[in-house]
Scaffold this active site. Structure first.
Site, mmCIF file in Angstrom:
data_model
loop_
_atom_site.group_PDB
_atom_site.id
_atom_site.type_symbol
_atom_site.label_atom_id
_atom_site.label_comp_id
_atom_site.label_asym_id
_atom_site.label_seq_id
_atom_site.Cartn_x
_atom_site.Cartn_y
_atom_site.Cartn_z
ATOM 1 N N GLN A 195 -4.418 -1.804 9.782
ATOM 2 C CA GLN A 195 -4.389 -3.131 9.166
ATOM 3 C C GLN A 195 -4.936 -4.178 10.136
ATOM 4 O O GLN A 195 -4.559 -4.216 11.300
ATOM 5 C CB GLN A 195 -2.939 -3.467 8.737
ATOM 6 C CG GLN A 195 -2.795 -4.743 7.922
ATOM 7 C CD GLN A 195 -3.434 -4.689 6.538
ATOM 8 O OE1 GLN A 195 -3.596 -3.619 5.948
ATOM 9 N NE2 GLN A 195 -3.824 -5.831 6.010
ATOM 10 N N LYS A 210 0.839 -1.205 0.000
ATOM 11 C CA LYS A 210 0.000 0.000 0.000
ATOM 12 C C LYS A 210 0.878 1.261 0.000
ATOM 13 O O LYS A 210 0.615 2.214 -0.733
ATOM 14 C CB LYS A 210 -0.943 -0.013 1.217
ATOM 15 C CG LYS A 210 -2.034 -1.081 1.097
ATOM 16 C CD LYS A 210 -2.799 -1.327 2.386
ATOM 17 C CE LYS A 210 -3.776 -2.500 2.209
ATOM 18 N NZ LYS A 210 -4.507 -2.871 3.430
ATOM 19 N N ASP A 240 -10.876 2.534 4.277
ATOM 20 C CA ASP A 240 -11.137 1.094 4.191
ATOM 21 C C ASP A 240 -12.636 0.821 4.130
ATOM 22 O O ASP A 240 -13.049 -0.308 3.834
ATOM 23 C CB ASP A 240 -10.586 0.390 5.444
ATOM 24 C CG ASP A 240 -9.317 -0.395 5.166
ATOM 25 O OD1 ASP A 240 -9.111 -0.788 4.000
ATOM 26 O OD2 ASP A 240 -8.554 -0.620 6.111
HETATM 27 N N1 GUN Z 1 -6.825 -7.168 6.410
HETATM 28 C C1 GUN Z 1 -7.184 -7.886 5.327
HETATM 29 N N2 GUN Z 1 -7.700 -7.091 4.373
HETATM 30 C C2 GUN Z 1 -7.671 -5.833 4.863
HETATM 31 C C3 GUN Z 1 -8.048 -4.562 4.339
HETATM 32 O O1 GUN Z 1 -8.561 -4.430 3.221
HETATM 33 N N3 GUN Z 1 -7.841 -3.510 5.162
HETATM 34 C C4 GUN Z 1 -7.316 -3.631 6.409
HETATM 35 N N4 GUN Z 1 -7.167 -2.527 7.146
HETATM 36 N N5 GUN Z 1 -6.946 -4.792 6.925
HETATM 37 C C5 GUN Z 1 -7.118 -5.885 6.151
#
Ligand code: GUN
Length: 292
Positions: free
Chosen positions: A96, A52, A119
């Site tokens: 995350q 990211k 998100d």
């Molecule tokens: N863990 C697995 N997929 C995601 C996501 O799209 N965003 C976040 N913050 N954590 C995750």
């Protein structure tokens, strides 16, 4: 069979975003800024967050990675979230998941300001999504929708079976695909661990989405000829033939399923890169929504 090339599609989106950002910078507008909080040292989470941050660099966004040891208290993490909510230079941020057991994930996502929740996990954004009102769509479902859109895959009136009812993927996707929109207008079946006759249900699917995190769970005998298959799984399995000692495996047994399908996403290179692309789109949107 045609592969739904998420890697290539995500690259196109990044190029489009890069052009938009340069144009905005020329007009003297602020550079979009995404922050990510990572708690602990889980290899999978670290590689997602790193990807990211790299995407931000490539597009020309600012990014900030904030790392904490997995012993951080819930209170300290919540204080950091509140600080980022107030930080005007940051347009959007993510925490995350998963978080260590002693931290309540719901409390954390509920504390993120809905205006910075790129998100799309906050109840306000999930509610807006349910009602088809403006807001942030969760990155993985939005990435899948974008992939279907860019490949002109007909969804209207189709039977879509989703395996897995997580708050991050299965549940929001079931709503997004059944909405009156394009892509959308599907008849959705949301299957889960208590579902009976799963194989028979999957055999009725025009679009089958596997999001359960069980490597190679979907086999050829579960798939209708000509179906569209979306594989959300990304499990690391030991593989001593690779230098790093593991490889990513999806929820679909690709080699035997692919020949029966009309379209299928590979793992890696399918849904994963699209999730990151949607997060980047949401970050630019956050900056625009917040009037910068
Ligand atoms: N863990 C697995 N997929 C995601 C996501 O799209 N965003 C976040 N913050 N954590 C995750």
């Amino acid at each position: 069979m045609q592969r739904l090339n998420g890697k290539e599609t995500a690259q196109k989106i990044r190029t489009e975003l890069k052009a938009k950002v340069s144009e905005r910078k020329l007009r003297g507008s602020k550079t979009p800024h995404l922050a990510a909080i990572l708690v602990g040292n889980d290899g999978g989470s670290l590689s997602y967050v790193t990807a990211k941050v790299q995407a931000c660099e490539e597009i020309g966004f600012d990014s900030t990675l904030i790392r904490f040891d997995d012993t951080i208290s819930e209170e300290a993490l919540l204080l950091k979230v509140i600080e980022l909510n107030k930080n005007e230079s940051i347009d959007g941020f993510i925490v995350q998941l998963p978080l260590p057991k002693h931290i309540d994930e719901t409390k954390v996502t509920d504390t993120i300001s809905p205006n910075k929740d790129v998100d799309g996990f906050h109840p306000m954004n999930l509610g807006n999504m349910l009602l088809n009102l403006p807001g942030f769509l969760s990155a993985t479902p939005a990435g899948i929708i974008e992939l279907l859109k860019r490949y002109n895959i007909e969804t209207s009136g189709k039977h879509c079976v989703i395996i897995g009812r997580s708050n991050i993927v299965g549940t929001p996707l079931s709503i997004m695909l059944s909405r009156n929109s394009n892509p959308g207008n599907c008849t959705v079946t949301l299957a889960h661990s208590r579902t009976q006759n799963l194989k028979e249900l999957c055999l009725q699917a025009d679009i089958l989405i596997a999001a359960i995190g069980k490597p190679e769970f979907v086999t050829a005998d579960m798939v209708k000829v000509g179906a569209v298959i979306i594989d959300v799984g990304t499990t690391r399995v030991d593989d001593n033939s690779r230098e790093r000692g593991w490889r990513l495996v999806g929820d679909v047994k690709f080699a035997e399923v692919a020949p029966k399908t009309s379209f299928i996403t590979p793992v890696p290179g399918g849904v994963g890169p699209m999730t990151i692309a949607s997060l980047m789109m949401n970050t630019l949107k956050a900056m625009e929504l917040n009037g910068k």
